[in-house]
Design an enzyme around this catalytic site. Structure first.
Site, mmCIF file in Angstrom:
data_model
loop_
_atom_site.group_PDB
_atom_site.id
_atom_site.type_symbol
_atom_site.label_atom_id
_atom_site.label_comp_id
_atom_site.label_asym_id
_atom_site.label_seq_id
_atom_site.Cartn_x
_atom_site.Cartn_y
_atom_site.Cartn_z
ATOM 1 C CG ASP A 274 -0.636 8.195 0.985
ATOM 2 O OD1 ASP A 274 -0.951 9.355 1.276
ATOM 3 O OD2 ASP A 274 -0.567 7.773 -0.189
ATOM 4 C CG ASP B 71 -5.346 11.114 -2.726
ATOM 5 O OD1 ASP B 71 -6.299 10.916 -3.485
ATOM 6 O OD2 ASP B 71 -5.384 11.904 -1.775
#
Length: 224
Positions: free
Chosen positions: A8, A10
């Protein structure tokens, strides 16, 4: 055998999320509104469909604010906060180890590619990733598993041959739904949120090299 890592972005690689919440929370306070983390968490790691912090003051509180001016102010303050932010502990070492050992590395993010590019180029990590699966490349973002399923396809690996690295409840749900062994490293914001099951949680990557991560997810598989 682990053949790929899928990250991922953020909150996982760089903690942009804590700064976003603080920025929106403070902006709301100037208008006399309390933005709770529970409410804001509806848009963490996903789209702004369930909760849009840019328009909420006007659409739900009927405040006469200029939406474009409000958006620019929030983004400017977030940018200022992010100047001091660095890649989270252990990420660079894991990226380098995975690359040196020939693992495939992908990125699966609910954010737009233009947003991600700004930060990966700033921190010099753009060349680690063989694929960028973002909001621009799928119909549904997290918690839907489409981003992770797309990353698996682009990297040419099975779900059992990858490890997903996440930080948020929506992200973890997406990775687990895709059938990928998932490791969650919570940040200051997501540490306060409830998570579903099916993943393994660690405090930091600093004490986990690639071999230990592989052992961790294998233990999870065998204990399931």
């Amino acid at each position: 055998m682990i053949k790929a890592l899928i990250f991922d972005f953020d909150g996982t690689i760089i903690d942009t999320e804590t700064a976003w919440y603080i920025t929106f929370r403070d902006a709301y306070k100037t208008h006399g509104v309390d933005l709770t983390l529970e409410q804001y968490s509806q848009c963490l790691g996903t789209s702004l469909h369930s909760f849009n912090p840019y328009t909420h003051l006007k659409t739900h509180h009927n405040l006469p604010i200029d939406l474009e001016e409000f958006k620019q102010l929030v983004q400017q303050q977030h940018t200022e906060m992010m100047i001091k932010e660095r890649v989270r502990p252990g990420i660079l070492q894991l990226l380098e180890t995975a690359k040196s050992q020939g693992l495939k590395i992908g990125l699966a993010s609910s954010s737009e590619r233009s947003w991600i590019d700004k930060f990966v180029k700033l921190h010099g990590i753009e060349n680690y990733f063989e694929c960028y699966c973002t909001a621009d490349t799928v119909k549904k973002v997290k918690p839907d598993p489409e981003l992770y399923l797309q990353a698996l396809e682009k990297l040419g690996v099975e779900a059992s041959e990858a490890i997903a690295i996440e930080d948020s409840p929506n992200g973890a749900r997406a990775a687990v739904a895709a059938g990928i062994p998932t490791v969650v490293i919570k940040n200051d914001i997501t540490n306060q949120l409830p998570f579903s099951e099916g993943h393994h949680t660690i405090e930091s990557l600093t004490n986990y090299d690639l071999e230990k991560l592989a052992e961790l997810v294998q233990q999870k598989v065998h204990s399931s």
